[in-house]
Design an enzyme around this catalytic site. Structure first.
Site, PDB file in Angstrom:
ATOM      1  CG  HIS A 146     -22.314 -52.124  19.193  1.00 18.70           C
ATOM      2  ND1 HIS A 146     -22.366 -52.670  20.449  1.00 18.70           N
ATOM      3  CD2 HIS A 146     -21.402 -51.118  19.278  1.00 18.70           C
ATOM      4  CE1 HIS A 146     -21.527 -52.043  21.256  1.00 18.70           C
ATOM      5  NE2 HIS A 146     -20.935 -51.082  20.576  1.00 18.70           N
TER       6      HIS A 146
ATOM      7  CE  LYS B  37     -12.428 -50.930  28.085  1.00 23.39           C
ATOM      8  NZ  LYS B  37     -12.700 -50.098  26.902  1.00 23.39           N
TER       9      LYS B  37
ATOM     10  NE  ARG C 181     -22.546 -44.129  21.856  1.00 21.28           N
ATOM     11  CZ  ARG C 181     -21.842 -44.923  22.639  1.00 21.28           C
ATOM     12  NH1 ARG C 181     -22.443 -45.812  23.388  1.00 21.28           N
ATOM     13  NH2 ARG C 181     -20.532 -44.830  22.690  1.00 21.28           N
TER      14      ARG C 181
ATOM     15  CB  SER D  10     -21.002 -52.010  25.882  1.00 22.76           C
ATOM     16  OG  SER D  10     -21.271 -52.345  24.551  1.00 22.76           O
TER      17      SER D  10
HETATM   18  P1  ADP Z   1     -15.160 -48.698  22.035  1.00 19.56           P
HETATM   19  O1  ADP Z   1     -14.706 -49.369  23.303  1.00 19.56           O
HETATM   20  O2  ADP Z   1     -14.153 -48.644  20.941  1.00 19.56           O
HETATM   21  O3  ADP Z   1     -15.883 -47.380  22.226  1.00 19.56           O
HETATM   22  P2  ADP Z   1     -17.713 -49.925  21.702  1.00 19.56           P
HETATM   23  O4  ADP Z   1     -17.952 -51.390  21.643  1.00 19.56           O
HETATM   24  O5  ADP Z   1     -18.220 -49.205  22.926  1.00 19.56           O
HETATM   25  O6  ADP Z   1     -16.192 -49.736  21.495  1.00 19.56           O
HETATM   26  O7  ADP Z   1     -18.307 -49.225  20.408  1.00 19.56           O
HETATM   27  C1  ADP Z   1     -17.888 -49.530  19.107  1.00 19.56           C
HETATM   28  C2  ADP Z   1     -18.432 -48.480  18.158  1.00 19.56           C
HETATM   29  O8  ADP Z   1     -19.857 -48.502  18.196  1.00 19.56           O
HETATM   30  C3  ADP Z   1     -18.036 -47.047  18.495  1.00 19.56           C
HETATM   31  O9  ADP Z   1     -17.912 -46.317  17.296  1.00 19.56           O
HETATM   32  C4  ADP Z   1     -19.225 -46.534  19.266  1.00 19.56           C
HETATM   33  O10 ADP Z   1     -19.326 -45.126  19.198  1.00 19.56           O
HETATM   34  C5  ADP Z   1     -20.342 -47.212  18.496  1.00 19.56           C
HETATM   35  N1  ADP Z   1     -21.553 -47.338  19.284  1.00 19.56           N
HETATM   36  C6  ADP Z   1     -21.688 -47.856  20.518  1.00 19.56           C
HETATM   37  N2  ADP Z   1     -22.971 -47.806  20.932  1.00 19.56           N
HETATM   38  C7  ADP Z   1     -23.669 -47.236  19.918  1.00 19.56           C
HETATM   39  C8  ADP Z   1     -25.044 -46.860  19.724  1.00 19.56           C
HETATM   40  N3  ADP Z   1     -25.944 -47.055  20.668  1.00 19.56           N
HETATM   41  N4  ADP Z   1     -25.381 -46.288  18.555  1.00 19.56           N
HETATM   42  C9  ADP Z   1     -24.451 -46.063  17.612  1.00 19.56           C
HETATM   43  N5  ADP Z   1     -23.140 -46.364  17.724  1.00 19.56           N
HETATM   44  C10 ADP Z   1     -22.763 -46.939  18.861  1.00 19.56           C
END
Ligand code: ADP
Length: 165
Positions: free
Chosen positions: A17, A41, A90, A128
């Site tokens: 992120h 959730k 990703r 995450s």
């Molecule tokens: P959500 O629950 O909306 O998927 P996340 O917190 O998992 O929220 O992710 C927020 C954003 O960050 C999403 O666009 C996700 O694809 C992106 N993201 C998560 N991990 C990575 C990563 N390792 N590299 C690039 N983008 C990421």
């Protein structure tokens, strides 16, 4: 002023992120990191802890601010004055998922445009969800999370150390 909303759960924020936000800062004047609170959730970390960890990660960057929200993402984007949404990609499954959200968001508010940044090879495996799994089994977090978050989480581990160290 070009402002983007970077929405997500950030449970917790990962190096993946952080990289997307840092690269987003070369595209937008300001980024609002929006922590979506989904009451149905079960999160591992409270919204307050997630917010504090993101704020510390960007404490030297006044162009990043952090807020929690529990409404539709496009409505929150409008509320914070963001004309853009920023998301990270990703993999192909990410693309499939994002595509539907994008179509829905366009239907709800055609004026908000979403930008996608491809993750780098160093962080494309980080999520995450996987990080929470590592935390549940007290594993090493280096290379997945920023140091200040690792420090806080290791304090919760028995003996203050990961099992694989
Ligand atoms: P959500 O629950 O909306 O998927 P996340 O917190 O998992 O929220 O992710 C927020 C954003 O960050 C999403 O666009 C996700 O694809 C992106 N993201 C998560 N991990 C990575 C990563 N390792 N590299 C690039 N983008 C990421």
């Amino acid at each position: 002023m070009q402002r983007a909303l970077f929405p997500g759960s950030f449970d917790p924020i990962t190096l993946g992120h952080i990289e997307i936000i840092q690269r987003g800062l070369s595209l937008f004047d300001e980024i609002v990191v929006g922590i979506g609170i989904n009451t149905s959730k079960q999160a591992m970390f409270s919204p307050e802890v997630r917010q504090r960890w993101i704020e510390i990660a960007f404490r030297h960057e006044p162009r990043v601010r952090v807020a929690c929200y529990s409404s539709l993402t496009v409505l929150f984007a409008r509320e914070v004055g963001a004309q853009f949404i920023l998301r990270g990609l990703r993999s192909a499954p990410d693309y499939e998922y994002e595509r539907n959200i994008d179509l829905l968001n366009k239907q709800l508010d055609p004026n908000i445009e979403t930008f996608y940044l491809l993750s780098s090879p160093q962080t494309s495996f980080v999520s995450s969800t996987l990080v929470r799994e590592v935390i549940r089994f007290r594993g090493r977090l280096e290379g997945l999370l920023p140091p200040h978050i690792i420090e806080d989480i290791y304090k919760l581990y028995p003996g203050g150390k990961p099992v694989t160290a």
